[in-house]
Write a protein that holds these residues in place. Structure first.
Motif, PDB file in Angstrom:
ATOM      1  N   PRO A  88      45.516  39.880  41.464  1.00  0.00           N
ATOM      2  CA  PRO A  88      45.322  40.468  42.790  1.00  0.00           C
ATOM      3  C   PRO A  88      44.501  41.754  42.719  1.00  0.00           C
ATOM      4  CG  PRO A  88      47.617  39.875  42.417  1.00  0.00           C
ATOM      5  CD  PRO A  88      46.934  39.757  41.094  1.00  0.00           C
ATOM      6  N   GLY A  89      43.431  41.801  43.479  1.00  0.00           N
ATOM      7  CA  GLY A  89      42.593  42.996  43.490  1.00  0.00           C
ATOM      8  C   GLY A  89      41.904  43.277  42.174  1.00  0.00           C
ATOM      9  N   GLY A  90      41.929  42.301  41.260  1.00  0.00           N
ATOM     10  CA  GLY A  90      41.292  42.507  39.961  1.00  0.00           C
ATOM     11  C   GLY A  90      42.205  43.039  38.886  1.00  0.00           C
ATOM     12  N   ASN A  91      43.527  43.086  39.166  1.00  0.00           N
ATOM     13  CA  ASN A  91      44.499  43.531  38.164  1.00  0.00           C
ATOM     14  C   ASN A  91      45.044  42.316  37.417  1.00  0.00           C
ATOM     15  OD1 ASN A  91      45.069  46.590  38.377  1.00  0.00           O
ATOM     16  ND2 ASN A  91      44.964  45.920  40.521  1.00  0.00           N
ATOM     17  N   ALA A  92      44.348  41.957  36.347  1.00  0.00           N
ATOM     18  CA  ALA A  92      44.666  40.747  35.598  1.00  0.00           C
ATOM     19  C   ALA A  92      46.053  40.824  34.955  1.00  0.00           C
ATOM     20  CB  ALA A  92      43.615  40.506  34.522  1.00  0.00           C
ATOM     21  N   VAL A  93      46.767  39.702  35.007  1.00  0.00           N
ATOM     22  CA  VAL A  93      48.070  39.603  34.336  1.00  0.00           C
ATOM     23  C   VAL A  93      48.004  38.633  33.162  1.00  0.00           C
ATOM     24  CG1 VAL A  93      49.416  40.219  36.371  1.00  0.00           C
ATOM     25  CG2 VAL A  93      48.814  37.823  35.982  1.00  0.00           C
ATOM     26  N   ILE A  94      46.980  37.793  33.113  1.00  0.00           N
ATOM     27  CA  ILE A  94      46.779  36.902  31.974  1.00  0.00           C
ATOM     28  C   ILE A  94      46.182  37.722  30.834  1.00  0.00           C
ATOM     29  CG2 ILE A  94      45.607  34.823  31.147  1.00  0.00           C
ATOM     30  CD1 ILE A  94      45.518  33.871  34.057  1.00  0.00           C
ATOM     31  N   PRO A  95      46.826  37.745  29.669  1.00  0.00           N
ATOM     32  CA  PRO A  95      46.447  38.676  28.597  1.00  0.00           C
ATOM     33  C   PRO A  95      45.005  38.606  28.127  1.00  0.00           C
ATOM     34  CG  PRO A  95      48.572  37.689  28.121  1.00  0.00           C
ATOM     35  CD  PRO A  95      48.023  36.962  29.308  1.00  0.00           C
ATOM     36  N   THR A  96      44.382  37.436  28.209  1.00  0.00           N
ATOM     37  CA  THR A  96      43.027  37.296  27.670  1.00  0.00           C
ATOM     38  C   THR A  96      41.924  37.484  28.703  1.00  0.00           C
ATOM     39  OG1 THR A  96      43.225  34.895  27.955  1.00  0.00           O
ATOM     40  CG2 THR A  96      43.725  35.786  25.769  1.00  0.00           C
ATOM     41  N   PHE A  97      42.296  37.808  29.948  1.00  0.00           N
ATOM     42  CA  PHE A  97      41.289  38.045  30.979  1.00  0.00           C
ATOM     43  C   PHE A  97      41.179  39.536  31.273  1.00  0.00           C
ATOM     44  CE2 PHE A  97      42.269  33.563  32.009  1.00  0.00           C
ATOM     45  CZ  PHE A  97      40.985  33.054  31.971  1.00  0.00           C
ATOM     46  N   PRO A  98      39.956  40.027  31.513  1.00  0.00           N
ATOM     47  CA  PRO A  98      39.785  41.461  31.743  1.00  0.00           C
ATOM     48  C   PRO A  98      40.269  41.919  33.111  1.00  0.00           C
ATOM     49  CG  PRO A  98      37.702  40.331  32.041  1.00  0.00           C
ATOM     50  CD  PRO A  98      38.669  39.297  31.511  1.00  0.00           C
TER      51      PRO A  98
END
Length: 224
Positions: free
Chosen positions: A58-68
Motif C-alpha cells: 500500500p502506497g509503496g510500502n512493500a511487505v514482501i521481503p524481496t521487493f523494494p
C-alpha cells in the motif's frame, strides 16, 4: 572543521564513474550523471498505481521481503528505474510487461506519487550488526569506500545543488534486508551494469564479502 565524507570522496567516485561509463558501449546504456530534475503529477500517479500495490504494498510500502519499498524514494531514482525497465526489456522480470504500455508522462507521474507517499518504518527489532561501521566508514584496507558518501549517514539520501547525479542515488534507509542483500549481490557479481550508477556500484560491491553484504543489509532498515 571536519569535511563531510561525501565531499572527500566526490572526485574519486566521479573518476570511477567516467571510466566505467566509457567502458560500457551498449546502445541502450543510460548515463545518469547529468540528468535534469524530474517532475510529475502525484495525484494522477496515484490513479495509475493500483496494480503496483500487489508487489510493492500500500502506497509503496512493500511487505514482501524481496521487493523494494517505493514510498518516500527519490523521484529521480524512481523515474529512471522505470525508464531502465522499459528499455532493458528483461523477459525474466515482471516489470517488463508492466512498464511496456506506460508513456513518459505516466512514468513521471508514478515516480512523483511514490516519492510523495509516506514511508512506514519497519516494526521488527533490528538484528545486531557491524553494518553501521562499514556503511559509514568503509574499510580502506580492503578498498571499500563508505556508502554514506553517496547515500547519506543513515541511508536517507543526499541532495547537492549543481550535482545532478545525487538525485538518482537512492535512499536505502528502511528497505527490506532480503531486497538489499539481493541487489548488493547482483552488483558484486556484475549482473546489473545498465546505467552509470550501476557501473559504479558494481565496482564498489566487488570488494564486499557475503558477511559484509548481510551486515549492511541487516542494519539499513533500522538506521537512525
Amino acid at each position: 572543521m571536519r569535511m563531510p565524507v561525501h565531499r572527500v570522496f566526490r572526485w574519486p567516485m566521479g573518476l570511477l564513474l567516467m571510466v566505467s561509463a566509457t567502458a560500457c558501449v551498449a546502445d541502450d546504456f543510460l548515463d545518469l550523471r547529468a540528468v535534469k530534475p524530474v517532475q510529475g503529477d502525484a495525484a494522477r500517479g496515484e490513479t495509475l498505481a493500483a496494480t503496483c500495490g500487489a508487489c510493492h504494498g500500500p502506497g509503496g510500502n512493500a511487505v514482501i521481503p524481496t521487493f523494494p519499498k517505493l514510498a518516500g524514494q527519490k523521484v529521480g531514482y524512481l523515474y529512471w528505474k522505470l525508464v531502465q525497465f522499459k528499455r532493458e526489456g528483461r523477459q525474466e522480470s515482471p516489470m517488463t510487461a508492466l512498464v511496456s504500455p506506460l508513456s513518459d508522462a505516466d512514468m513521471r507521474d508514478l515516480a512523483a506519487y511514490f516519492a510523495s507517499s509516506k514511508s512506514v518504518a519497519p516494526t521488527a527489532a533490528p538484528k545486531p550488526s557491524t553494518g553501521a561501521t562499514l556503511f559509514r566508514d568503509g574499510a580502506a584496507e580492503r578498498g571499500i569506500p563508505p556508502c554514506q558518501a553517496c547515500h547519506g549517514d543513515h541511508g536517507e539520501g543526499i541532495d547537492i545543488a549543481g550535482e545532478p547525479q545525487y538525485a538518482v542515488y537512492p535512499r536505502l534507509q528502511g528497505q527490506q534486508p532480503a531486497y538489499l542483500t539481493q541487489r548488493l549481490t547482483e552488483f558484486r557479481d556484475g549482473k546489473r551494469r545498465f546505467t552509470s550508477s550501476e557501473q559504479v556500484m558494481s565496482g564498489v560491491a566487488r570488494s564486499l564479502s557475503d558477511e559484509d553484504i548481510r551486515a549492511v543489509s541487516d542494519w539499513l532498515p533500522y538506521a537512525q
